[in-house]
Design a protein around this motif. Structure first.
Motif, PDB file in Angstrom:
ATOM      1  N   SER B  49       0.859  -1.330  -0.194  1.00 25.23           N
ATOM      2  CA  SER B  49      -0.204   0.328   0.055  1.00 25.23           C
ATOM      3  C   SER B  49       0.754   1.073  -0.175  1.00 25.23           C
ATOM      4  O   SER B  49       1.066   2.421  -0.297  1.00 25.23           O
ATOM      5  CB  SER B  49      -0.915   0.041   1.053  1.00 25.23           C
ATOM      6  OG  SER B  49      -1.899  -0.476   1.364  1.00 25.23           O
ATOM      7  N   GLN B  99      -8.738  -0.902  -0.800  1.00 25.73           N
ATOM      8  CA  GLN B  99      -9.166  -1.926  -0.605  1.00 25.73           C
ATOM      9  C   GLN B  99     -10.324  -2.313   0.073  1.00 25.73           C
ATOM     10  O   GLN B  99     -11.372  -3.344  -0.494  1.00 25.73           O
ATOM     11  CB  GLN B  99      -7.846  -2.498   1.033  1.00 25.73           C
ATOM     12  CG  GLN B  99      -8.947  -4.079   1.475  1.00 25.73           C
ATOM     13  CD  GLN B  99      -7.282  -4.089   2.220  1.00 25.73           C
ATOM     14  OE1 GLN B  99      -6.470  -3.938   2.291  1.00 25.73           O
ATOM     15  NE2 GLN B  99      -8.102  -4.563   3.384  1.00 25.73           N
ATOM     16  N   ASP B 181      -5.665  -1.776  -5.224  1.00 21.49           N
ATOM     17  CA  ASP B 181      -5.119  -2.102  -3.770  1.00 21.49           C
ATOM     18  C   ASP B 181      -5.887  -3.077  -3.531  1.00 21.49           C
ATOM     19  O   ASP B 181      -6.451  -2.739  -2.587  1.00 21.49           O
ATOM     20  CB  ASP B 181      -4.114  -1.044  -3.205  1.00 21.49           C
ATOM     21  CG  ASP B 181      -3.674  -1.381  -1.966  1.00 21.49           C
ATOM     22  OD1 ASP B 181      -3.549  -2.319  -1.861  1.00 21.49           O
ATOM     23  OD2 ASP B 181      -3.298  -0.290  -1.015  1.00 21.49           O
ATOM     24  N   GLU B 182      -5.818  -4.328  -3.410  1.00 26.75           N
ATOM     25  CA  GLU B 182      -6.046  -5.293  -3.071  1.00 26.75           C
ATOM     26  C   GLU B 182      -7.805  -5.429  -2.858  1.00 26.75           C
ATOM     27  O   GLU B 182      -8.472  -4.824  -2.183  1.00 26.75           O
ATOM     28  CB  GLU B 182      -5.883  -5.703  -1.487  1.00 26.75           C
ATOM     29  CG  GLU B 182      -4.693  -5.543  -1.205  1.00 26.75           C
ATOM     30  CD  GLU B 182      -3.766  -6.661   0.297  1.00 26.75           C
ATOM     31  OE1 GLU B 182      -5.409  -7.492   0.626  1.00 26.75           O
ATOM     32  OE2 GLU B 182      -3.226  -6.722   0.743  1.00 26.75           O
TER      33      GLU B 182
HETATM   34 MG   LIG Z   1      -2.140  -2.472   1.915  1.00 24.87          MG
END
Ligand SMILES: [Mg+2]
Ligand SMILES: Nc1ncnc2c1ncn2[C@@H]1O[C@H](COP(=O)(O)OP(=O)(O)O)[C@@H](O)[C@H]1O
Ligand code: SF4
Lengths: 317, 328
Positions: B49, B99, B181-182
């Protein structure tokens, strides 16, 4: 619906407690309205006669119950001193006090919102520290002191604004607002600090949220992020406080109206206390309590506007 | 070779903490071409991240970027840009999907507004045009009843729906680089594949470059061109996805691969299966950061941090790589 009933119950409880306490308090004060009516050099017999006539020598609780019954039938009583109808006396003067309080709240918000946003943007930064210091000085000073300083500076020294007086709205908006500015500012300079601090704390937390990071990632400016993305979700506590402050403001206006010679409910109340005109005192207190509960009811409505989650939940049931 | 969209050169990002400097990203370099997807895989805390926020230049005030670090997006050096110049890049040239869709959307603004503001600021669209375009975008990301949804608020949408909205926001200005990001970690298993498919389709249709960040090796398998494996802020192995699976060099990569959940596994099995913990990023060990957990570690591993070596295609940071003569 359930919610409204609950609110109403609370209103009744607040009113009951507040009026009973004032009723009892006024009765333990030395002297009563009969002395006032009878005049300085009247005999004890004359005073007693007046008491008899007005029914003042009956037990407190009975008089209280009578008075409460009156309120429910729309009869707020008549002033012992001026013979004026209490309801009319209050509603004649209330718009003036109301204007003062609204102006004070608006000024307080105008100070608190930008200051709170600047403080929260960089906590412990230079702006935050300067604002914190000003706020501390501002809240340390009681509103009557502020009022005197403001009068000294803006009226006596600069001569920009009048020190006393009141003009009705019919004289024109500016004529009406001009003498209200200093009194409203005197109140606002105390109130804004609490609003500012509350907003600051909540906004610092909100600025850590993921959706603020996303707003940055979208290329939004800091100003837009603060105003459009962060202000609304940061203002719940501040709005609650705005409602609670009405109680303090009512107290503040009483003093400020005296200092600036504004013919509002505050003046009516002070006069009534001096003359032990307790039916007017009762009326004012009841009215204040009503105003307080109404203000907090409005706060709940503001919540719904601020938070779509409350709004849509309401719509479903 | 295709057009290079992103060129990250020796990115180093550190945070000032109470205990000292925390080196969250430590000398990461890679390039990414238009139309390609780079998978970035690593355990939680490996710096994925922070890397993505370093590229977007969305780091907090406590962060420091290394003096030799450079990030070129479409040939323009992001590290040399002012905040105002960066703002104009965020949206039309690079965008990110976070995320957790439950917290990434503003609860007090309608989703329409949250899409429209990007269009109105970057593309100077009128309110009416922006609204029409927002509905189009919601339709493109597969949100049912887009003309109704556009006026709704995030809390009225499911997690998967919200992530679709977040994707709509990200692609609104047709960025060249999309960082995810995820994007599915916080979602129900049942919708994870749908969201990944959607991202893949968007990247293909719009010919973007994508960085797909995940802690799950299973996610990158069918969806990436190249994969970079991160450990303790460094890329420790990078290869085309096929080589990474068939010719794994780094024992850490091997450990990640062996922890891919199988169909037979119970749901929600995580990568945490690797024994031990990642090293302290404030006082890192002198040698290979993976050494304390590595089954192949020997004395030499603790002497110096292994350099990234190998071919242009396939690189690894291990002095005793697997599946080679050296590994015996
Ligand atoms: Mg992360
Ligand atoms: N704002 C910050 N301040 C200090 N340390 C941070 C900050 N953000 C991330 N870190 C640290 O950087 C390291 C990498 O974090 P991150 O990039 O979030 O890992 P992940 O690979 O799970 O995304 C972690 O050790 C984390 O604690
Ligand atoms: S360098 Fe040594 S410790 Fe590090 S991964 Fe390779 S074998 Fe393991």
């Amino acid at each position: 619906m359930n919610y409204l009933i609950k609110r109403f119950q609370r209103l009744l409880i607040v009113l009951g407690v507040v009026t009973l306490i004032t009723f009892l308090l006024v009765n333990v004060l030395p002297g009563d309205v009969a002395y006032e009516i009878a005049g300085m050099d009247s005999s004890e017999e004359e005073v007693q006669e007046i008491r008899e006539e007005l029914g003042l020598n009956r037990p407190v609780l009975i008089r209280y119950v009578e008075w409460v019954t009156g309120i429910f039938t729309g009869d707020w009583g008549t002033s012992y001193i001026s013979d004026e109808d209490v309801w009319e006396a209050i509603t004649d003067r209330f718009p003036v006090s109301f204007e003062l309080m609204i102006l004070a709240q608006i000024l307080a918000l105008l100070l608190a919102i930008p200051a709170g946003m600047i403080s929260a943007f960089r906590p412990n930064g230079r702006g935050d520290r300067i604002i914190g210091t000003i706020a501390f000085a501002s809240v340390s000073m009681p509103s009557f002191m502020t009022a005197i300083l403001l009068i000294y500076f803006f009226s006596l020294h600069l001569g920009w604004l009048p020190a006393t007086g009141y003009e009705p709205l019919s004289e024109g908006l500016w004529q009406n607002l001009r003498p209200m500015i200093l009194p409203a500012l005197s109140l606002a300079l105390v109130e804004w600090t609490i609003l500012m601090r509350t907003l600051r704390v909540e906004m610092i937390a909100v600025l850590q949220e993921n959706y603020i990071a996303l707003a940055r990632a979208k290329g939004m400016s800091n100003l837009r992020i603060l105003l459009v993305h962060a202000l609304r979700p940061s203002s719940f506590s501040m709005i609650t406080l705005l409602g609670l402050q009405v109680a303090r403001l009512l107290g503040g206006t009483i003093i400020i109206e005296q200092i600036f010679g504004i013919p509002g409910v505050g003046r009516l109340l002070i006069h009534a206390v001096y003359t032990r005109d307790f039916i007017v005192i009762q009326g004012c207190v009841t009215f204040f309590a009503l105003a307080f509960v109404t203000a907090n009811f409005l706060v709940d409505i503001a919540y719904a506007w601020l938070d779509p989650r409350v709004r849509t939940r309401g719509a479903h049931g | 070779m295709g057009e290079i969209i992103l060129d990250v050169r020796n990115q180093r990002t550190a945070f000032a903490t109470g205990r000292g400097m925390l080196q969250a990203v430590d000398g990461v370099s890679f390039t990414l071409e238009r139309g390609k997807t780079l998978g970035v895989v690593g355990e939680s805390g490996s710096g994925k991240s922070v890397l993505s926020r370093s590229i977007m230049r969305l780091l907090p005030g406590t962060s420091m970027t290394g003096p030799g670090s450079q990030i070129l997006l479409n040939g323009k050096d992001l590290t040399a840009m002012t905040e105002n110049q960066l703002r104009r890049m965020r949206g039309p040239e690079m965008a990110i999907v976070f995320q957790d869709p439950m917290t990434a959307l503003n609860p007090t603004l309608s989703i329409g507004k949250q899409i429209m503001e990007v269009l109105m600021f970057h593309l100077k669209m009128s309110k009416r045009d922006a609204r029409a375009k927002a509905v189009d975008l919601l339709k493109a990301v597969g949100l049912p009843q887009p003309d109704v949804r556009v006026d709704q608020y995030p809390h009225q949408l499911s997690g998967g729906m919200r992530q679709r909205v977040a994707i709509a926001i990200a692609i609104a200005c047709e960025p060249d680089l999309l960082i995810a990001d995820e994007p599915t970690t916080a979602l129900d298993v049942t919708v994870q594949a749908e969201i990944l498919d959607l991202l893949q389709r968007m990247v293909r249709e719009r010919n973007m470059a994508m960085i797909l960040i995940t802690h799950d090796m299973g996610v990158v398998a069918g969806r990436c061109d190249d994969v970079a494996v991160m450990y303790a802020g460094k890329i420790v192995e990078k290869a085309p996805v096929r080589s990474l699976f068939s010719e794994t060099r780094m024992p850490y990569t091997a450990a990640l691969l062996s922890s891919i959940p199988r169909v037979t596994d119970p749901p929600h099995r995580k990568l945490d299966a690797i024994e031990g913990r990642p090293p302290d990023l404030i006082n890192p060990p002198p040698g290979c950061p993976f050494a304390p957990r590595c089954r192949h570690a020997e004395d030499a591993c603790n002497r110096a941090v292994p350099e990234l070596t190998g071919t242009a295609d396939h690189q690894w940071a291990c002095i005793k790589p697997l599946n080679t003569e050296a590994a015996a």
